[in-house]
Write an enzyme that holds these catalytic residues in place. Structure first.
Site, PDB file in Angstrom:
ATOM      1  N   HIS A   1     -65.358 -58.236  56.095  1.00  0.00           N
ATOM      2  CA  HIS A   1     -64.027 -58.686  55.684  1.00  0.00           C
ATOM      3  C   HIS A   1     -64.060 -59.543  54.416  1.00  0.00           C
ATOM      4  CE1 HIS A   1     -64.896 -62.456  58.095  1.00  0.00           C
ATOM      5  NE2 HIS A   1     -64.173 -62.991  57.128  1.00  0.00           N
ATOM      6  N   SER A  37     -67.425 -67.500  55.873  1.00  0.00           N
ATOM      7  CA  SER A  37     -67.678 -66.109  56.243  1.00  0.00           C
ATOM      8  C   SER A  37     -68.878 -65.535  55.508  1.00  0.00           C
ATOM      9  CB  SER A  37     -66.453 -65.254  55.912  1.00  0.00           C
ATOM     10  OG  SER A  37     -65.394 -65.541  56.775  1.00  0.00           O
ATOM     11  N   ASP A  49     -68.260 -55.968  61.537  1.00  0.00           N
ATOM     12  CA  ASP A  49     -67.985 -56.908  60.447  1.00  0.00           C
ATOM     13  C   ASP A  49     -69.234 -57.286  59.655  1.00  0.00           C
ATOM     14  OD1 ASP A  49     -66.395 -58.324  58.757  1.00  0.00           O
ATOM     15  OD2 ASP A  49     -65.997 -59.988  60.121  1.00  0.00           O
TER      16      ASP A  49
END
Length: 452
Positions: free
Chosen positions: A109, A213, A139
């Site tokens: 993402h 992230s 992911d």
């Protein structure tokens, strides 16, 4: 009541690495005066150069279809839909896992829909990265940069982690710059959070915030135990509940992407449920953790290995599993063709069986994930009446319908390339070609749909 889960924002950076902690003395002390002062600095000096900042830019395409009731007012020359592009920029983190080849792991993402990906090193160097592949369902994405004198982080065996092991997170929260936080492994095998399709998270209380992230979670030896992915907290703020993808899953997925350019998911061929105390008692098991087998698909890997409905799967390759969610995530990321040993409990007796995983059937997907012009269609691999990709559903008001696609069509080729399955179609559309020439089998006829 469960608080909302927030995906780590790609607008701020973060890295976390976690793994089974070594004894306290593994944190190398630094000498200060005449006393040895415990410090993590020697470990961090070795690993922080392997944690990178990622910045992405691109354009988000939105399509708005004109409602039928308004067409009268705008006339016949009004386009069926309005297309707009909105530029965007975002930030994330990554971890170098191969210094010679320049491979960098991050979250899918973080780089989603990016036209340009920049990787910045701790020493100030910046490089344009190439996307090697990604797996949206777990992911994970793999990038590559061409650079000398890189530092890579060694991956730990995340199956050896224990609750209470120390964990260090490295990243760039809120764009402040590289930041290190510490904590412990709070829980293992977390699933059911509805963040990803395949979930087997490490939970940690090391401070993680928006922008982490793709960052690293590591143990006191400086080994990668996870890739930070999500947090539980209001407004994306840290409340001491963060989640990381285990390093063993990262290793399996990255190896497949390097070898094939995609993830070739393994499949056991069962449906199941979480093991409850009542189920365990009913089926004669003293174990309270594991996966209960509801059904075994005929001809599947599980069927050929002799697994039966009512079995309780308790371990994979000698490592205990806690839940059906953990079993599902591990099997799915191990890769097709891999042989594993499953520990099962049947009629109160423990046994072990060897299983060779088949490649998962390409599940039905929304075509918008492959190309914007196909938005509104659902696609699935088929062999009937011919091998290809079937249009199983289509929204009559969608861009896909406007191209001329119909329910029941089978895509057998793209731009003169033969398409036998979804994997072939995905590969053909990977670079988003400006013109698509879809070879369609429709009933007894073969035709081309040209999409510009």
């Amino acid at each position: 009541m469960r608080k909302p889960l927030s995906l780590l924002s790609v607008l701020a950076l973060s890295v976390g690495i976690a793994m089974s902690a070594a004894p306290a003395q593994a944190a190398l002390p630094s000498l200060m005066g005449n006393q040895d002062i415990p410090s993590l600095a020697p470990v961090l000096e070795q690993v922080t150069p392997a944690v990178v900042n990622i910045s992405v830019s691109g354009k988000k395409v939105t399509r708005q279809r004109l409602p039928e009731q308004f067409r009268f007012f705008f006339g016949p020359n009004m386009p069926d839909e309005q297309v707009s592009e909105q530029p965007f920029q975002a930030l994330g983190s990554g971890v170098i896992i191969d210094a010679k080849k320049g491979y960098v792991i991050t979250n899918a993402h973080v780089i989603h829909e990016a036209d340009e990906i920049k990787v910045s090193l701790k020493d100030g160097r910046e490089f344009t990265a190439k996307k090697i592949g990604e797996d949206k369902q777990s992911d994970i994405a793999l990038l590559q940069i061409k650079a000398d004198d890189l530092t890579a982080i060694k991956m730990a065996d995340s199956d050896e982690l224990r609750v209470g092991d120390y964990a260090l997170a490295i990243g760039n929260p809120f764009g402040l710059g590289q930041t290190v936080t510490s904590g412990i492994v709070s829980a293992l095998g977390r699933s059911g959070l509805n963040i990803e399709n395949f979930e087997n998270f490490i939970q940690t209380d090391a401070a993680i915030n928006s922008g982490n992230s793709g960052g690293a979670l590591l143990n006191l030896r400086g080994e990668l135990i996870g890739i930070n992915t999500a947090i539980l907290g209001p407004n994306g703020g840290n409340i001491g509940i963060g989640f990381a993808i285990p390093s063993n899953m990262v290793r399996d997925l990255s190896e497949q992407i390097i070898k094939f350019g995609e993830v070739r998911r393994g499949q056991l061929g069962i449906t199941g449920a979480e093991l409850t105390s009542d189920l365990a008692k009913t089926f004669g098991s003293t174990k309270q953790n594991g996966a209960f087998v509801n059904q075994v698909m005929p001809g599947s890997s599980a069927d050929k290995a002799g697994i039966k409905a009512g079995d309780i799967i308790s371990s994979i390759d000698g490592k205990a599993i806690r839940s059906f969610g953990e079993l599902r995530a591990k099997i799915a990321t191990m890769g097709a063709g891999k042989q594993v040993t499953l520990g099962i409990v049947r009629d109160g007796k423990e046994e072990s069986v060897k299983v060779t995983l088949k490649q998962a059937d390409d599940s039905e997907v929304r075509a918008s994930a492959l190309h914007p012009a196909l938005e509104g269609a659902k696609l699935s691999t088929t062999t009937d009446p011919v091998a290809g990709v079937a249009v199983s559903e289509i929204d009559p008001r969608s861009p896909a319908a406007a191209t001329g696609l119909q329910k029941g069509d089978v895509i057998i080729g793209v731009n003169r390339l033969r398409v036998n399955a979804l994997a072939d179609l995905t590969k053909a559309l990977k670079n988003k070609p400006d013109v698509l020439a879809l070879n369609i089998q429709r009933g007894d006829s073969s035709l081309y749909l040209v999409i510009r």
